[in-house]
Motif scaffolding. Sequence first.
Motif, PDB file in Angstrom:
ATOM      1  N   VAL A   1       0.844  -1.195   0.000  1.00 26.09           N
ATOM      2  CA  VAL A   1       0.000   0.000   0.000  1.00 26.09           C
ATOM      3  C   VAL A   1       0.879   1.245   0.000  1.00 26.09           C
ATOM      4  N   SER A   2       0.331   2.320  -0.562  1.00 23.65           N
ATOM      5  CA  SER A   2       1.074   3.575  -0.594  1.00 23.65           C
ATOM      6  C   SER A   2       1.235   4.114   0.827  1.00 23.65           C
ATOM      7  N   ASP A   3       2.287   4.896   1.034  1.00 19.88           N
ATOM      8  CA  ASP A   3       2.599   5.488   2.334  1.00 19.88           C
ATOM      9  C   ASP A   3       2.907   4.441   3.407  1.00 19.88           C
TER      10      ASP A   3
ATOM     11  N   ASP B   1       6.025   1.745   4.375  1.00 20.34           N
ATOM     12  CA  ASP B   1       7.420   1.608   3.957  1.00 20.34           C
ATOM     13  C   ASP B   1       7.882   0.174   3.691  1.00 20.34           C
TER      14      ASP B   1
ATOM     15  N   GLY C   1      -9.359   5.397  -2.720  1.00 20.78           N
ATOM     16  CA  GLY C   1      -8.243   5.061  -3.601  1.00 20.78           C
ATOM     17  C   GLY C   1      -8.592   3.931  -4.538  1.00 20.78           C
TER      18      GLY C   1
ATOM     19  N   TYR D   1      -7.400  -0.128  -5.985  1.00 21.93           N
ATOM     20  CA  TYR D   1      -6.738  -1.373  -5.580  1.00 21.93           C
ATOM     21  C   TYR D   1      -6.661  -2.320  -6.765  1.00 21.93           C
TER      22      TYR D   1
ATOM     23  N   ILE E   1      -2.495  -4.744  -4.012  1.00 22.21           N
ATOM     24  CA  ILE E   1      -1.776  -3.485  -4.213  1.00 22.21           C
ATOM     25  C   ILE E   1      -2.794  -2.355  -4.169  1.00 22.21           C
TER      26      ILE E   1
ATOM     27  N   SER F   1      -3.496   2.040  -3.573  1.00 24.18           N
ATOM     28  CA  SER F   1      -2.989   3.407  -3.460  1.00 24.18           C
ATOM     29  C   SER F   1      -4.165   4.327  -3.236  1.00 24.18           C
TER      30      SER F   1
ATOM     31  N   LYS G   1      -5.481   8.281  -0.934  1.00 18.61           N
ATOM     32  CA  LYS G   1      -5.149   9.450  -0.135  1.00 18.61           C
ATOM     33  C   LYS G   1      -6.231   9.647   0.910  1.00 18.61           C
TER      34      LYS G   1
END
Length: 200
Positions: A77-79, A81, A138, A140, A157, A159, A161
Amino acid sequence: MRPMKTRKRSTYPTAMLAALASIFILTIGADAPVSAAPTDGARAAIAAQSRTFMEAMERGDARAAAEVFTVNAKLIVSDFDRVVAGRAAIEGFWKSALSNGVKALRLTTIDLDGAGPVFVETGTYQALGAGNADLGRGHYMFAWKKENGVWRIHRDIGSGKPAQTGAAVMDRVGFPRDYRSALKLLNVVAGEKEPSVMTA
């Protein structure tokens, strides 16, 4: 006494019929509902698994949500690490999300494409908090794979906001709010050392 002549039967009609039969079988087989049945069954099973996942999130059951994933699934996922690898780690990921205010995830499929052992689904999601508050939206992509006869998410996966709340966005750099208009660039010096910026 002359030997009796026997007429050889032509194999041409037999070969022709066999060829026509093969074409007929191939043509009918391509359009027959039997070939579509496994795909339709997979789509229905995948849709049911998506509902199972969303219901588990609404109940706050991270373990049940993680059961929709394969044992060796990966979640990106985005954000975030790192890659969340394995069902146990994915359970911990959803448990953390639930403890941080996520009350539900609404998935909307855009398309589902595939055949055989793998199907790929793309769609949009919305994260909801208490009182159906919008926490973020978002996109997926799921890669569905059969494990022990059950369709499960093998790759996830996503992403997106967070929702815009109208509050001021935190300035992580620390520049003054009006720095674009208040500060004037005087000079940029680039030498052997690090470049420096002079402002007034």
